[in-house]
Structures are given as C-alpha cells and as structure tokens.
Enzyme design. Sequence first.
Site, PDB file in Angstrom:
ATOM      1  N   GLU A 109       0.818  -1.214   0.000  1.00 42.98           N
ATOM      2  CA  GLU A 109       0.000   0.000   0.000  1.00 42.98           C
ATOM      3  C   GLU A 109       0.853   1.267   0.000  1.00 42.98           C
ATOM      4  O   GLU A 109       0.407   2.312  -0.433  1.00 42.98           O
ATOM      5  CB  GLU A 109      -0.945   0.011   1.209  1.00 42.98           C
ATOM      6  CG  GLU A 109      -2.377  -0.283   0.823  1.00 42.98           C
ATOM      7  CD  GLU A 109      -3.381  -0.168   1.963  1.00 42.98           C
ATOM      8  OE1 GLU A 109      -3.030   0.274   3.069  1.00 42.98           O
ATOM      9  OE2 GLU A 109      -4.540  -0.534   1.742  1.00 42.98           O
ATOM     10  N   HIS A 139       8.053 -26.474  -1.379  1.00 39.67           N
ATOM     11  CA  HIS A 139       7.394 -27.598  -2.058  1.00 39.67           C
ATOM     12  C   HIS A 139       6.226 -27.109  -2.903  1.00 39.67           C
ATOM     13  O   HIS A 139       5.377 -27.894  -3.326  1.00 39.67           O
ATOM     14  CB  HIS A 139       6.935 -28.626  -1.025  1.00 39.67           C
ATOM     15  CG  HIS A 139       8.090 -29.226  -0.286  1.00 39.67           C
ATOM     16  ND1 HIS A 139       8.616 -30.464  -0.593  1.00 39.67           N
ATOM     17  CD2 HIS A 139       8.868 -28.727   0.704  1.00 39.67           C
ATOM     18  CE1 HIS A 139       9.642 -30.712   0.209  1.00 39.67           C
ATOM     19  NE2 HIS A 139       9.829 -29.661   0.999  1.00 39.67           N
ATOM     20  N   LYS A 167     -13.998   0.089  -3.745  1.00 37.70           N
ATOM     21  CA  LYS A 167     -15.108   0.449  -2.856  1.00 37.70           C
ATOM     22  C   LYS A 167     -16.233   1.099  -3.664  1.00 37.70           C
ATOM     23  O   LYS A 167     -17.408   0.813  -3.461  1.00 37.70           O
ATOM     24  CB  LYS A 167     -14.629   1.426  -1.779  1.00 37.70           C
ATOM     25  CG  LYS A 167     -13.632   0.805  -0.804  1.00 37.70           C
ATOM     26  CD  LYS A 167     -13.286   1.797   0.286  1.00 37.70           C
ATOM     27  CE  LYS A 167     -12.177   1.307   1.179  1.00 37.70           C
ATOM     28  NZ  LYS A 167     -11.596   2.330   2.013  1.00 37.70           N
TER      29      LYS A 167
HETATM   30  O1  PA5 Z   1      -3.097   1.288   5.930  1.00 38.22           O
HETATM   31  C1  PA5 Z   1      -4.205   1.748   5.805  1.00 38.22           C
HETATM   32  O2  PA5 Z   1      -4.467   2.960   5.940  1.00 38.22           O
HETATM   33  C2  PA5 Z   1      -5.383   0.851   5.465  1.00 38.22           C
HETATM   34  O3  PA5 Z   1      -4.973  -0.458   5.257  1.00 38.22           O
HETATM   35  C3  PA5 Z   1      -6.417   0.882   6.572  1.00 38.22           C
HETATM   36  O4  PA5 Z   1      -5.837   0.457   7.765  1.00 38.22           O
HETATM   37  C4  PA5 Z   1      -7.626  -0.007   6.245  1.00 38.22           C
HETATM   38  O5  PA5 Z   1      -8.179   0.351   5.026  1.00 38.22           O
HETATM   39  C5  PA5 Z   1      -8.700   0.118   7.328  1.00 38.22           C
HETATM   40  O6  PA5 Z   1      -9.067   1.444   7.481  1.00 38.22           O
HETATM   41  P1  PA5 Z   1      -9.820   1.959   8.760  1.00 38.22           P
HETATM   42  O7  PA5 Z   1      -8.937   1.811   9.931  1.00 38.22           O
HETATM   43  O8  PA5 Z   1     -10.163   3.384   8.457  1.00 38.22           O
HETATM   44  O9  PA5 Z   1     -11.063   1.111   8.905  1.00 38.22           O
END
Ligand code: PA5
Length: 407
Positions: free
Chosen positions: A266, A287, A400
């Site tokens: 990310e 494996h 989303k």
């Molecule tokens: O690293 C990040 O920002 C994301 O992976 C969030 O943690 C994830 O989308 C969950 O978001 P939230 O804590 O707003 O529910």
Amino acid sequence: MDFRSSHTFDECKRNEGKKSLDLVLDGLKKGSAPGMEWTGWIDYPDEKMAEDIREVTAHIETIEARDLYVLGIGGSYLGAYAAICALEKEGVHFYGNSFSARDLERGLRAYDPKKDHVVVISKSGSTRETAMAFRFFLEKAEAAGADLSKSVTAITDGKKGKLHDFAEAKKIRRFVVPEDMGGRYSVLSPVGLFPMAFAGVDLEALMKGARDAKDAVARDPKNNRAVDYALARHGLRSEGKVAEIFATYEPRLAPLGRWWQQLFGESEGKEGKGILPLTLTYSTDLHAMGQWVQEGPRNFFETVLYAERSGSDLKIPAMAMDDGLDSIEGVAVDDVNRAAFEGTRAAHEAGNVPTISFVYDAFDAYALGEFFYTMEYACAISAYFQGVNPFDQPGVEAYKKAMKERL
Ligand code: PA5
C-alpha cells in the site's frame, strides 16, 4: 539482529543510492517530504507509546472477559494478528476483515456477549467490512442485554467519524488512533497495543525493541538496518527487479509476512511504481514455489527473516526405521531448520536470486518491536526513493466505489 545483503552494487549505483538517500533524509528533516503530516510514528516509540501502554493496560485490567473479538481490516488488524501469531498467544479472534458470511457466522457462533469483549478498530470509522461485522456483534450483544460500556471498546479517530460518534453516544470506552499515523503504520499505537495487551504480550519489551530501532535511525541516519534495507531494495529495483519475496522459516511468522506485504504494497504501489511484495513460508512453500524461485524468471529478489532459536529443543528421536533420517538422529529440529535456511539461501543465490537476510537470535516481543519499526522506516524511505507518498492509498477507493454501485 544481523543484516546481510548478498548483492554488491557497482560504485556508480552506490553513489546514486547515497545521493537519493541524502535527498530523502533532507526532505524528512526539513519537513518537505510528501505526507509529512502522517509521520507521527517516527518518534512515537518513546513517551507517547509509554503513555498509551499505560492507558491500554489499565483499561484491560478492568475487563473481565474470556476472549477478545477484534473487528478491523488492513492496518487495523494485520499488525496485532501478526504479533499474536508470532508470539503464540491465544484468546484473541479477528473478524471484520472480509465480506465472508461463513467467516462471520463462525465468529458469531463462538462469541458470547456475557463472557467476551469486542474491540472495533477503524481509523476512518466507516470501513464497510468492519462496520458490517460490528453490526452483527452488536446485535448479539444487545440481544443478550450486555452493557456496551463494559463489553465493547472502540479504537478510532479522536474527533470525528461514524464510529467515534456512535461510541460517544453509547458511552463506549474509546482509544485514539493518533491523527498523524496511517493504518499500516499504527501497529505500535493502541490499534496494535490493545489486542496485544489483552493477549498478554510483553509490551515493555515490544516498546524497547521499537525504541532501539528508532534510536539507531536517529543516531546514524545514513547507517542503520532500515536504511541498509531500503538502499538494497532501491538498487535491486534499478537493476530491473520488479518483485520481492519475503520468506520466513516459521509458520507462526506467516501473518507477519502479510503485515509486511500490506505495509510495502500500500505504501509503494502507486503511479505505476512499486516492487510487488509477495510472502512465503519456507520450507513449506519450497514444495510449492521452490521450483519457480530457483528457475523461473530472474526478475525478483528474496528477503528472509530467520530466527536462530525457535524456543523448542526437540531432537530427532533414535528409532529402528528406514526413513532416511538415521544420520541425523539426535540432531535438534532447529538445526535442521537452520540447514534449510542456509542451504536454500545458497541455492537461490547460485540460481541468481539476490538475497537479503534479517537474522534474529530469537523472535520474541523485543525482536517484534524492532522489526515493526525497522520495516516501517525502511518502507517510508523506499517509497520516497521511488518518488511516491508512502502514506496515502488513493487506489483502494476504486474497488469500494465499484462495489457500492453494485449494492
Ligand atoms: O493502511 C491503511 O491505511 C489501510 O490499510 C487501513 O488500515 C484499512 O483500510 C482500514 O481502514 P480503517 O482503519 O479506516 O477502517
């Protein structure tokens, strides 16, 4: 912890790496690097973390619960899940991290509102996977007449959001996800601390590990493991490596690979850039993927996390049987695992796979804190090397939106 990179770069690459590092460190120092408002995690493992540990621990002591149900997704669960699996703790269950009805149903069947506690974790307070699971858990809690102010905790933004507002209205105890910390950089904050504290993780040791890693970075910004790792990745990428396999030699560390994968995936994968982060568990996956690693395309490198001592002293028993193990009777299973680690690394290097190794003596709470911090720092530097903001994730919105249209 010992760090080793098998690949040596020519002088030109080394100089180019040093120049990039100077620019990145300068940007961080001056506060001009993109996403600086999300860098609260850099200085956090100190007084702020100590204070959060105190508060979280004090609250956990008031909770009389059998098990903990953690509802959260992405950065709101992967770190705690990784820690609890790595340290083999029990009694903490993770839901709200998919839209699987079967998964949710299993959790709801096991959850007893009279005996268990729920912690709902969402920085934005509106993530659908988490919100949906929370609704089901809440329905069951309310139906059982549970006192929400005692049996539920919320970890979310300190000022705003649907979860913040709901928790406030229902007098549910709240902890704050620090404003200047994004989800995937929040494992050392209440987001990770709360489930870890419930599970009995040694938070002081965790903090010491993280603080030592922070101090190492602050003491010598150009020479520390986080920067060594980021520089090695940067050099390998510029030599055409497009993917990285993060391998561990312990099944209990597999979720840590998932945490690492989310952190780098990310943070780096944007604007058409990024190294594809993949995670495997050896020798299990040798494996399955060993053939590919040894002889497939040579466009990736491998990063290994290995711990010398597993904590078990199992030795291969002497037995009258023809299974090819006679010559290693009495040998510790840990030593067999070490031979697998060293042999695999040698074989992969001979097969032209550059390898990076993080070798720990034992992988305990201290090592975990050190690892979390080192990786977060290395990841931020790596993303800056590629010219992207490590702390946003604009691409996550696309699924989303498309999903919402279909609903
Ligand atoms: O690293 C990040 O920002 C994301 O992976 C969030 O943690 C994830 O989308 C969950 O978001 P939230 O804590 O707003 O529910």
